[in-house]
Motif scaffolding. Structure first.
Motif, short mmCIF file in Angstrom:
data_model
loop_
_atom_site.label_atom_id
_atom_site.label_comp_id
_atom_site.label_asym_id
_atom_site.label_seq_id
_atom_site.Cartn_x
_atom_site.Cartn_y
_atom_site.Cartn_z
N SER A 73 0.84 -1.21 0.00
CA SER A 73 0.00 0.00 0.00
C SER A 73 0.87 1.25 0.00
O SER A 73 0.58 2.23 -0.69
N GLN A 132 -7.42 0.56 -0.19
CA GLN A 132 -7.73 -0.70 0.48
C GLN A 132 -9.00 -0.56 1.32
O GLN A 132 -9.82 -1.45 1.34
N ASP A 142 -5.78 -1.14 -4.78
CA ASP A 142 -5.25 -1.82 -3.59
C ASP A 142 -6.29 -2.81 -3.05
O ASP A 142 -7.25 -2.42 -2.40
N GLU A 143 -6.08 -4.07 -3.34
CA GLU A 143 -7.00 -5.14 -2.92
C GLU A 143 -8.46 -4.80 -3.21
O GLU A 143 -9.30 -4.78 -2.31
#
Ligand SMILES: Nc1ncnc2c1ncn2[C@@H]1O[C@H](COP(=O)(O)OP(=O)(O)OP(=O)(O)O)[C@@H](O)[C@H]1O
Ligand SMILES: [Mg+2]
Lengths: 238, 231
Positions: free
Chosen positions: A43, A75, A150-151
């Motif tokens: 991240s 995220q 991010d994810e």
């Protein structure tokens, strides 16, 4: 499409080393995955690329023909207490579009992630998965040259995961460079052409997805893929 | 004692003219002052929360200190500014409701700005990175976060109103407590108590408390209603 060169990135905050001499080249084409254990600095690396964090040392070079429009899917979804539509439309205000055009594009983006009928719903009242899709719609709406994700499927059900994977693949096909952080190696295999493996703030290995995942060279990659817990391997090493 | 009570009640139920005139002036002055305080304080507070510039922390510290400005000092300074030989003496505002509005606005604005800064800074911690990543300018980020925190800002408005309507030092000094012209609830209560007209003082006191409770209740209802819709 922009290529990204990360050289010798160092970053520390509050006495914690986050990035520790990270160097990697991210190709201009398609989707590049960043993988690695929790706390590896994935991240943080995306934040440095986006310019949200200034590295203490080292440099980020984004190589492109013209200006690069970036979009970041965090995220943790960060949404304003406003309607889903207003959240997407806000992202379009720096683009200098008319209000009608902003609304039109925001509606289209919501429809694309399956939230077409939730346009007027308060964003903070959507479910976790719906919020994550909303943040992706917001990123997609600005038609970025570079998408940092991010994810993006961490909280999604299988159907929504498939939808989001399809969307990311399509965004990449339309010419957007995507840097994807994911712990889902199946997803990484499905989407990414190449992979950068991070561990303890460094890039320990990078290469084409299949080769890297089937015959990893770095011990950190091997440990990560086989699901060995990093702290047990740290303990064994020390 | 019992007689004072009976008089107080009768003043209230007959809507005594003195009580009404005074209460209405107080309300007008304080609401106008709070309006000015919100108009200036909210944008200033929000910008202080989102923009990074040298000297920001000094400014924030000053603002927090100004939040507790003693009303009588504000009154005194404004008196000097508005008096005939003062820099704004030509406006002829001294001993008018306008001067009282100005004094209470000076009290309300730093309070609103400081509380807004706090509320918006808390929201910024959660949303700031996202907003910066979208490439929004500082004023736009401030605006987005004001919108995001609008329900909490109602409380800020209430705090400012509470400070304005209940202060006495500033309105007394710049207003002069002139009967029928600049007499507010607080200055009247103080004067009437000294004169021994306890029934008028008590009646005004009850109206003052009633008003504060009413406005708080209205704001709480509004807030609950809006929060139910927007979480
Ligand atoms: N502001 C900060 N102050 C101190 N430490 C920080 C700060 N931000 C991040 N870190 C630390 O930096 C390390 C890397 O964080 P980062 O969020 O980049 O990890 P990650 O690879 O994304 O992990 P995950 O897979 O859990 O999301 C972590 O150990 C984290 O605790
Ligand atoms: Mg992370």
């Amino acid at each position: 499409m922009p290529a990204i060169e990360l050289s010798d990135l160092a970053l520390a905050r509050n006495g914690t080393t986050i990035l520790d001499g990270l160097s990697a080249g991210i190709s201009a084409a398609g989707i590049t995955a960043l993988i690695g254990p929790n706390g590896a600095g994935k991240s943080a690396t995306l934040r440095v690329i986006d310019g949200l964090l200034a590295p203490d040392a080292g440099s980020v070079r984004i190589v492109a023909a013209g200006p690069v429009r970036r979009a970041f899917v965090f995220q943790r979804p960060a949404l304003l207490r406003a309607s889903a539509l207003a959240n997407v439309a806000l992202a379009l205000t720096p683009l200098g579009l008319s209000r009608t055009e902003r609304t039109r594009r925001a509606h289209a983006a919501l429809a694309r992630v399956g939230l077409g009928d939730r346009a007027s719903a308060p964003a903070t009242r959507l479910s976790g998965g719906e919020q994550q899709r909303l943040t992706l719609a917001r990123a997609w709406a600005v038609e970025p040259d570079l998408l940092l994700a991010d994810e993006p499927t961490a909280n999604l059900d299988p159907g929504a995961t498939e939808l989001v994977e399809g969307l990311i693949a399509e965004i990449a096909r339309q010419g957007t460079k995507v840097v994807l952080v994911s712990h889902n190696l199946g997803q990484v295999t499905r989407l990414a052409a190449d992979v950068v493996v991070l561990a303890r703030g460094r890039a320990v290995e990078q290469g084409p997805t299949r080769t890297l995942l089937t015959s990893p060279r770095a011990p950190e990659t091997r440990a990560y893929i086989t699901g060995e817990l990093p702290w047990t391997s740290f303990a064994a090493a020390s | 004692m019992l007689q004072t009570f009976q008089e107080t009640i009768s003043r209230l139920v007959t809507l005594d003219r003195d009580v009404l005139v005074i209460a209405w002036l107080s309300l007008r002055v304080s609401l106008t002052a709070v309006g000015i305080g919100l108009g200036i304080g909210i944008p200033v507070g929000a910008l202080l929360a989102v923009a990074m510039f040298p000297g920001r922390s000094v400014l924030v510290g000053l603002l927090n200190a100004f939040m507790g400005l003693p009303p009588v000092i504000v009154g005194l300074v404004l008196y000097l500014v508005l008096s005939r030989s003062g820099p704004l003496g030509s406006l002829g505002l001294l001993f008018t409701p306008g001067a009282m509005v100005a004094a209470q606005a000076v009290l309300a604005t730093p309070l609103v700005a400081a509380l807004t800064r706090q509320v918006v800074a808390d929201a910024e911690a959660h949303l700031g990175e996202q907003l910066r990543s979208l490439g929004l300018s500082a004023p736009r980020r401030a605006l987005a976060l004001i919108h995001d925190t609008r329900f909490s800002l109602v409380t800020t408005a209430l705090a400012a109103f509470g400070r304005a309507i209940s202060e006495i030092g500033a309105v007394l000094v710049v207003g002069g407590n002139i009967d029928g012209h600049t007499r507010t609830m607080t200055t009247a209560i103080s004067l009437e108590t000294q004169k021994g007209d306890l029934s008028l003082a008590l009646a005004l006191g009850l109206v003052l408390i009633g008003l504060v409770i009413l406005i708080n209740a209205l704001a709480a209802t509004l807030r609950a209603h809006a929060a139910r819709a927007y979480g």
